[in-house]
Design an enzyme around this catalytic site. Structure first.
Site, PDB file in Angstrom:
ATOM      1  N   GLN A  13       1.906  -8.210 -17.998  1.00  0.00           N
ATOM      2  CA  GLN A  13       1.143  -9.295 -16.918  1.00  0.00           C
ATOM      3  C   GLN A  13       0.060  -8.979 -17.379  1.00  0.00           C
ATOM      4  OE1 GLN A  13       2.770  -9.610 -13.226  1.00  0.00           O
ATOM      5  NE2 GLN A  13       1.241 -10.232 -12.444  1.00  0.00           N
TER       6      GLN A  13
ATOM      7  N   HIS B 187       1.868   2.178  -3.399  1.00  0.00           N
ATOM      8  CA  HIS B 187       0.573   2.817  -4.170  1.00  0.00           C
ATOM      9  C   HIS B 187       0.402   4.828  -3.681  1.00  0.00           C
ATOM     10  CE1 HIS B 187      -1.361  -0.208  -5.527  1.00  0.00           C
ATOM     11  NE2 HIS B 187      -2.103  -0.260  -4.973  1.00  0.00           N
TER      12      HIS B 187
ATOM     13  N   HIS C 285      -0.403  -1.443  -9.412  1.00  0.00           N
ATOM     14  CA  HIS C 285       0.036  -2.719  -9.968  1.00  0.00           C
ATOM     15  C   HIS C 285       0.746  -3.551 -11.253  1.00  0.00           C
ATOM     16  CE1 HIS C 285      -3.915  -2.546  -7.009  1.00  0.00           C
ATOM     17  NE2 HIS C 285      -2.800  -2.956  -6.639  1.00  0.00           N
TER      18      HIS C 285
ATOM     19  N   VAL D  11       6.396   0.931 -16.275  1.00  0.00           N
ATOM     20  CA  VAL D  11       7.807   1.048 -15.130  1.00  0.00           C
ATOM     21  C   VAL D  11       8.016  -0.197 -16.325  1.00  0.00           C
ATOM     22  CG1 VAL D  11       8.570  -0.278 -13.729  1.00  0.00           C
ATOM     23  CG2 VAL D  11       7.252   1.253 -12.789  1.00  0.00           C
TER      24      VAL D  11
ATOM     25  N   GLU E 277       0.779  -1.184  -0.346  1.00  0.00           N
ATOM     26  CA  GLU E 277       0.044   0.027  -0.165  1.00  0.00           C
ATOM     27  C   GLU E 277       1.000   1.392  -0.084  1.00  0.00           C
ATOM     28  OE1 GLU E 277      -3.305  -0.544  -0.668  1.00  0.00           O
ATOM     29  OE2 GLU E 277      -3.521  -2.351  -0.288  1.00  0.00           O
TER      30      GLU E 277
ATOM     31  N   TRP F  66       0.422  -5.737 -13.059  1.00  0.00           N
ATOM     32  CA  TRP F  66      -1.085  -5.642 -14.835  1.00  0.00           C
ATOM     33  C   TRP F  66      -1.436  -4.777 -14.560  1.00  0.00           C
ATOM     34  CZ3 TRP F  66      -2.473  -6.445 -10.135  1.00  0.00           C
ATOM     35  CH2 TRP F  66      -4.121  -6.298  -8.720  1.00  0.00           C
TER      36      TRP F  66
ATOM     37  N   ASP G 128       2.046  -0.751 -16.415  1.00  0.00           N
ATOM     38  CA  ASP G 128       1.914   0.272 -14.923  1.00  0.00           C
ATOM     39  C   ASP G 128       3.149   1.291 -14.784  1.00  0.00           C
ATOM     40  OD1 ASP G 128       4.399  -1.304 -14.993  1.00  0.00           O
ATOM     41  OD2 ASP G 128       4.718  -2.690 -13.567  1.00  0.00           O
TER      42      ASP G 128
HETATM   43 ZN   LIG Z   1      -2.461  -2.621  -4.532  1.00  0.00          ZN
END
Ligand SMILES: [Zn+2]
Length: 450
Positions: free
Chosen positions: A284, A260, A266, A278, A257, A268, A276
């Site tokens: 995925q 985030h 996330h 990145v 968390e 995916w 994401d």
């Molecule tokens: Zn999360």
């Protein structure tokens, strides 16, 4: 028979729902956007700022090459801030370490939810290993992903100074009448059964409470409102001891968390083969849940497959063990000039507290004697009217006595509810002790009359 089968399937589904990680940050963000459409612009600004920074100073993703990005962007903010330059991390030239002051709001309805200090400290310890790549289970990172595993350079410490400048333990305990919180912000406001946020420019707020429907945690969105900024973690998924329950008993919910909170998405990308933003996390298909093993190929991400051991996936705590250099770069981009988390580098939360005239702690921080039957007093020190908050419903009907330092009883009152108002203006200045009769032998809560 069909009905019995249906019930079994229902129970099984329910069991699986409880056993799998249920991070609701994405749903929370969608709800927040529905309530306040203008939030979209603020989120977009954080995202475009982040991408501009990353294009300017691309993440160093090679094995062993740690320092260029972080020391570069934070070079003008070293010393006197919550940064430090650590040597000996295996990188050339050292790297910048950012220490984040933390306030933990324990919002409890039952005694079990009022988790102990040791459990809170066990969570801080996990954060300090995971974000520094000091976790023992880095040994379990597959060799093909190991070169991407990053020491992110973040450290976390319970605040020593509160918002008024006075000493604090960094832990606030508050009783609530709410047995389990829904996916909203009620735990973040005193008025709705929670506890108000401390200034996000100086602290990371962590609310620990009972969440309904098996949710283990969620985070606010960078760029969101100040009053709701921080993360929420269920008391059964916090720390590594006490009420922490497998498979979420290794403190990785808070690691996830806070990812985030530091602007990570996330793995995916919250979409089918999503993004994401990145580069060194494989694309995925969807969340990996539970306890996957071996290589799971999706979205053409062979030969190595999903990085389901990444803290931003949803596998069990004992599967999660790494952030990547790309994720580190995304997080650090919040701390450059113009970044939304930059002010926290100037926090006084880990500084030297003011001395109050009575030698006590801040009048803004409810006091709670460790080991006592959880009596909180607010404000303390007090000139007269104060609130007394008890945690144990069985105490209703008993008697609360106030003693002076000589052990003489100076005031008594029947406990008729868990939150009571009391006026001590008739008492002389000095130190007093509150005891609940028939409570835990020897436990007392200190009260200062000024
Ligand atoms: Zn999360």
């Amino acid at each position: 028979m069909r009905r019995i089968l249906f019930l079994i399937v229902l129970l099984l589904t329910r069991f699986l729902a409880v056993a799998q990680r249920d991070c609701r940050s994405t749903e929370y963000a969608q709800n927040a956007l529905r309530k306040d459409p203008s939030l979209a612009l603020a989120m977009q600004q954080v995202e475009s700022f982040t991408r501009t920074q990353l294009e300017r100073k691309p993440a160093q993703q090679a094995a062993g090459g740690i320092s260029a990005y972080s020391t570069g962007i934070l070079s003008d903010s070293a010393h006197s801030l919550n940064t430090d330059t650590a040597g000996g991390t295996g990188s050339a030239g050292g790297m910048t370490i950012i220490t984040i002051p933390v306030v933990v709001h324990i919002i409890y309805n039952s005694q079990a939810q009022n988790i102990g200090d040791a459990q809170i400290l066990s969570q801080i310890k996990v954060l300090n290993t995971d974000y520094r790549k000091l976790n023992a289970d880095t040994a379990a990172i597959p060799s093909y992903f190991l070169p991407r595993a990053a020491d992110c350079g973040f450290q976390f410490a319970l605040a020593k100074v509160d918002t008024s400048g006075y000493a604090t333990s960094g832990i606030i305990r508050k009783h609530t009448s709410i047995q389990a919180f829904a996916l909203d912000d009620d735990m973040k406001y005193s008025a709705t059964g929670g506890d108000d946020a401390w200034d996000r420019d100086s602290y990371l707020n962590i609310w620990v409470c009972s969440m309904a429907n098996g949710v283990v945690g969620f985070s606010s969105v960078p760029g969101g409102p100040r009053s709701t900024d921080g993360i929420v973690v269920d008391y059964r998924a916090f720390g590594t001891s006490g009420t922490a329950t497998a498979p979420f008993n290794l403190g990785r919910t808070a690691t996830h968390e806070i990812g985030h909170w530091l602007n990570l998405i996330h793995t995916w990308g919250d979409a089918y083969c999503g993004n994401d933003y990145v580069d060194d996390t494989p694309q995925q298909q969807a969340a990996d849940l539970g306890d996957p093993k071996g290589i799971i190929v999706s979205c053409g991400n062979g030969p190595y497959g999903d990085m389901y051991m990444n803290y931003m996936d949803l596998t069990n705590d004992d599967r999660l063990n790494m952030f990547t250099y790309g994720q580190r770069a995304r997080m650090l981009a919040l701390f450059v000039p113009g970044g939304c988390r930059l002010p926290i580098l100037h926090s006084n939360g880990l500084g030297t507290p003011l001395q109050s005239s009575s030698g006590g702690s801040s009048p803004n921080t409810p006091t709670h004697e460790p080991g006592s039957a959880a009596v909180s007093i607010y404000p303390n020190p007090s000139v007269g009217p104060l609130s007394i908050i008890l945690s144990d419903p069985t105490q209703i009907g008993s008697v609360m006595d106030i003693y002076n330092q000589l052990g003489q009883k100076v005031m008594s009152r029947k406990v008729d509810q868990l939150q009571m108002q009391l006026d001590i203006s008739i008492l002389q200045r000095g130190v007093y002790f509150i005891r609940i009769r028939d409570g835990i032998q020897g436990s007392a809560t200190k009260l200062v009359k000024i």
